[in-house]
Every structure is written in structure tokens, then in C-alpha cells.
Design a protein around this motif. Sequence first.
Motif, PDB file in Angstrom:
ATOM      1  N   SER A  14     -33.611  84.213  38.088  1.00  6.75           N
ATOM      2  CA  SER A  14     -32.395  83.491  37.720  1.00  6.75           C
ATOM      3  C   SER A  14     -31.473  83.401  38.921  1.00  6.75           C
ATOM      4  O   SER A  14     -31.658  84.093  39.917  1.00  6.75           O
ATOM      5  CB  SER A  14     -31.664  84.199  36.567  1.00  6.75           C
ATOM      6  N   VAL A  15     -30.469  82.539  38.798  1.00  6.14           N
ATOM      7  CA  VAL A  15     -29.282  82.568  39.642  1.00  6.14           C
ATOM      8  C   VAL A  15     -28.188  83.028  38.701  1.00  6.14           C
ATOM      9  O   VAL A  15     -28.097  82.569  37.561  1.00  6.14           O
ATOM     10  CB  VAL A  15     -28.970  81.195  40.263  1.00  6.14           C
ATOM     11  N   LEU A  16     -27.358  83.958  39.168  1.00 10.19           N
ATOM     12  CA  LEU A  16     -26.388  84.619  38.303  1.00 10.19           C
ATOM     13  C   LEU A  16     -24.987  84.542  38.882  1.00 10.19           C
ATOM     14  O   LEU A  16     -24.800  84.667  40.092  1.00 10.19           O
ATOM     15  CB  LEU A  16     -26.796  86.097  38.160  1.00 10.19           C
ATOM     16  N   THR A  17     -24.019  84.349  38.012  1.00  3.27           N
ATOM     17  CA  THR A  17     -22.625  84.550  38.374  1.00  3.27           C
ATOM     18  C   THR A  17     -21.976  85.332  37.241  1.00  3.27           C
ATOM     19  O   THR A  17     -22.329  85.165  36.076  1.00  3.27           O
ATOM     20  CB  THR A  17     -21.885  83.233  38.689  1.00  3.27           C
ATOM     21  N   ILE A  18     -21.053  86.218  37.614  1.00  3.51           N
ATOM     22  CA  ILE A  18     -20.427  87.145  36.671  1.00  3.51           C
ATOM     23  C   ILE A  18     -18.922  86.998  36.783  1.00  3.51           C
ATOM     24  O   ILE A  18     -18.392  86.975  37.897  1.00  3.51           O
ATOM     25  CB  ILE A  18     -20.804  88.601  37.015  1.00  3.51           C
ATOM     26  N   GLY A  19     -18.246  86.933  35.648  1.00  2.00           N
ATOM     27  CA  GLY A  19     -16.795  86.901  35.716  1.00  2.00           C
ATOM     28  C   GLY A  19     -16.149  86.624  34.385  1.00  2.00           C
ATOM     29  O   GLY A  19     -16.801  86.201  33.434  1.00  2.00           O
ATOM     30  N   ALA A  20     -14.846  86.864  34.331  1.00  2.33           N
ATOM     31  CA  ALA A  20     -14.073  86.613  33.111  1.00  2.33           C
ATOM     32  C   ALA A  20     -14.017  85.118  32.808  1.00  2.33           C
ATOM     33  O   ALA A  20     -14.087  84.701  31.660  1.00  2.33           O
ATOM     34  CB  ALA A  20     -12.671  87.186  33.244  1.00  2.33           C
ATOM     35  N   LEU A 107     -32.288  90.494  34.647  1.00  2.09           N
ATOM     36  CA  LEU A 107     -32.218  89.038  34.802  1.00  2.09           C
ATOM     37  C   LEU A 107     -32.955  88.564  36.046  1.00  2.09           C
ATOM     38  O   LEU A 107     -33.097  87.367  36.265  1.00  2.09           O
ATOM     39  CB  LEU A 107     -30.757  88.597  34.868  1.00  2.09           C
ATOM     40  N   ASN A 108     -33.398  89.518  36.883  1.00  5.99           N
ATOM     41  CA  ASN A 108     -34.100  89.209  38.130  1.00  5.99           C
ATOM     42  C   ASN A 108     -33.392  88.127  38.941  1.00  5.99           C
ATOM     43  O   ASN A 108     -33.973  87.087  39.259  1.00  5.99           O
ATOM     44  CB  ASN A 108     -35.551  88.812  37.849  1.00  5.99           C
ATOM     45  N   PRO A 109     -32.124  88.366  39.281  1.00  8.05           N
ATOM     46  CA  PRO A 109     -31.407  87.327  40.031  1.00  8.05           C
ATOM     47  C   PRO A 109     -31.963  87.145  41.439  1.00  8.05           C
ATOM     48  O   PRO A 109     -32.052  88.092  42.205  1.00  8.05           O
ATOM     49  CB  PRO A 109     -29.965  87.832  40.062  1.00  8.05           C
ATOM     50  N   VAL A 110     -32.353  85.922  41.729  1.00  6.18           N
ATOM     51  CA  VAL A 110     -32.790  85.547  43.076  1.00  6.18           C
ATOM     52  C   VAL A 110     -31.556  85.492  43.972  1.00  6.18           C
ATOM     53  O   VAL A 110     -31.602  85.868  45.135  1.00  6.18           O
ATOM     54  CB  VAL A 110     -33.521  84.187  43.047  1.00  6.18           C
ATOM     55  N   GLU A 111     -30.459  85.025  43.393  1.00  8.31           N
ATOM     56  CA  GLU A 111     -29.162  84.975  44.062  1.00  8.31           C
ATOM     57  C   GLU A 111     -28.079  85.270  43.043  1.00  8.31           C
ATOM     58  O   GLU A 111     -28.209  84.912  41.868  1.00  8.31           O
ATOM     59  CB  GLU A 111     -28.878  83.588  44.654  1.00  8.31           C
ATOM     60  N   ILE A 112     -27.016  85.910  43.519  1.00  6.63           N
ATOM     61  CA  ILE A 112     -25.807  86.090  42.731  1.00  6.63           C
ATOM     62  C   ILE A 112     -24.694  85.385  43.498  1.00  6.63           C
ATOM     63  O   ILE A 112     -24.583  85.540  44.711  1.00  6.63           O
ATOM     64  CB  ILE A 112     -25.465  87.579  42.521  1.00  6.63           C
ATOM     65  N   TRP A 113     -23.874  84.630  42.780  1.00 11.32           N
ATOM     66  CA  TRP A 113     -22.746  83.914  43.377  1.00 11.32           C
ATOM     67  C   TRP A 113     -21.452  84.466  42.809  1.00 11.32           C
ATOM     68  O   TRP A 113     -21.303  84.552  41.595  1.00 11.32           O
ATOM     69  CB  TRP A 113     -22.855  82.412  43.089  1.00 11.32           C
ATOM     70  N   GLU A 114     -20.537  84.853  43.692  1.00  8.00           N
ATOM     71  CA  GLU A 114     -19.258  85.425  43.280  1.00  8.00           C
ATOM     72  C   GLU A 114     -18.131  84.942  44.180  1.00  8.00           C
ATOM     73  O   GLU A 114     -18.366  84.475  45.287  1.00  8.00           O
ATOM     74  CB  GLU A 114     -19.302  86.957  43.332  1.00  8.00           C
ATOM     75  N   GLY A 115     -16.912  85.125  43.693  1.00 12.70           N
ATOM     76  CA  GLY A 115     -15.727  84.918  44.512  1.00 12.70           C
ATOM     77  C   GLY A 115     -15.504  86.149  45.375  1.00 12.70           C
ATOM     78  O   GLY A 115     -16.128  87.195  45.160  1.00 12.70           O
ATOM     79  N   PRO A 116     -14.614  86.076  46.354  1.00 18.56           N
ATOM     80  CA  PRO A 116     -14.450  87.162  47.322  1.00 18.56           C
ATOM     81  C   PRO A 116     -13.834  88.443  46.766  1.00 18.56           C
ATOM     82  O   PRO A 116     -13.993  89.512  47.357  1.00 18.56           O
ATOM     83  CB  PRO A 116     -13.537  86.556  48.391  1.00 18.56           C
ATOM     84  N   ASP A 117     -13.175  88.375  45.627  1.00 16.98           N
ATOM     85  CA  ASP A 117     -12.495  89.568  45.107  1.00 16.98           C
ATOM     86  C   ASP A 117     -13.184  90.159  43.881  1.00 16.98           C
ATOM     87  O   ASP A 117     -12.565  90.821  43.064  1.00 16.98           O
ATOM     88  CB  ASP A 117     -11.030  89.245  44.789  1.00 16.98           C
ATOM     89  N   PHE A 118     -14.490  89.958  43.758  1.00 22.51           N
ATOM     90  CA  PHE A 118     -15.238  90.404  42.591  1.00 22.51           C
ATOM     91  C   PHE A 118     -15.346  91.930  42.540  1.00 22.51           C
ATOM     92  O   PHE A 118     -15.713  92.575  43.521  1.00 22.51           O
ATOM     93  CB  PHE A 118     -16.641  89.786  42.595  1.00 22.51           C
TER      94      PHE A 118
END
Length: 180
Positions: A14-20, A107-118
Motif C-alpha cells: 500500500s501507500v499510506l498516509t496517517i492523520g486527523a 498494511l505493508n506500506p511501500v511508501e508513507i506520506w506525511e506532513g513535516p510535523d507528524f
Amino acid sequence: MQTIYDEAIQLPASVLTIGALDGVHKGHQALIKTAKRRAIELGVPLVVYTFDPPPRVYFKNAMLLSSLTEKLLKLQSLGVDFCMIAPFNEHYMTKDVSSFIEEITELNPVEIWEGPDFHFGKNREGNIAALQKFFTVNIMESLRCPSGEIISSSRIRGLLNENKRVQAEQLLGWDHVASF
């Protein structure tokens, strides 16, 4: 979009992003669109891991910018394949960094994408450096409005508290904004 509430799932990749993602404002939209583009390029699903309620709403009784239903509709319109929703409550906030990392490993993330203050985990002890020990993490710089200020849910709440609805709606970037 498949919605998973309070349960773990396993994916081969997967590609994953985490956040509110409260409000799914223009900054969130840019992050999700970038992650979606990468998911398509890599041939894997895009997973968004989010919280209900958002932590700031839970801890500080902050104004909720979008209901869970509104958030899910916005995420679906952005092409999210799976949305995992963690109930943010007293039990969840005791989850330590290693438990959170174990959960997203499924989730086997190939990439995780986040903002700088995660930050994540109990007392916000986890950060991007902790994720980078286990995963490929891409950091997207915060999106700024034309005046140069960072677009954030906190800023949008501030504008709404000052009765600057038009400016808040511009930062949210959706044609229809719920009544606040």
C-alpha cells in the motif's frame, strides 16, 4: 472506498498516509493527491489512517471542521481506496509507538506520506524519524496560502472563531462547507 472501523487489516502492499485530517483542507488534499499519484504509479491501494474524533477535538474540545461522514465523502472523492478509522478515546491514547508501528506494518506500506510535523503514539512520542526506521517515509512540505501562511486545521478554526468564514472556506477548498 472501503471503510474499516477499529480493526486491523492486512494488505500485500500500500501507500499510506496517517492523520486527523479534520476538514480535509487544501493541505490535506495536496498530500492525499500526491500519495494517490504514487499509489497509482506503484500499482497499490492508497490507505488513509485517520481518527474519530480528531485528537485535538478529543483533548482540547476544539471545533470539529467536518463530521466523519463528511470526511469520508471527501476522502472518497480524492480516490482513497481504504480508510481505516481508529476511535480516538482513552484506550487508544495509551497505544505506544511500537504498537502503532506493528499495526501499520500489516498494511505493508511501500511508501508513507506525511506532513513535516507528524507525531503519533502515546504522548505524541512517535515522529517521522521513528517511522523512517521501518518504512520509506516521504515528507510533503506544508501548503501555504497566497499570503505565505501555512494552511492548517488550527488556522481554519481561528478564522472561523474570528467570523472570517470566506477565508476559512478558501483554505478548506471545498465547494460546499458544512455550517459551523
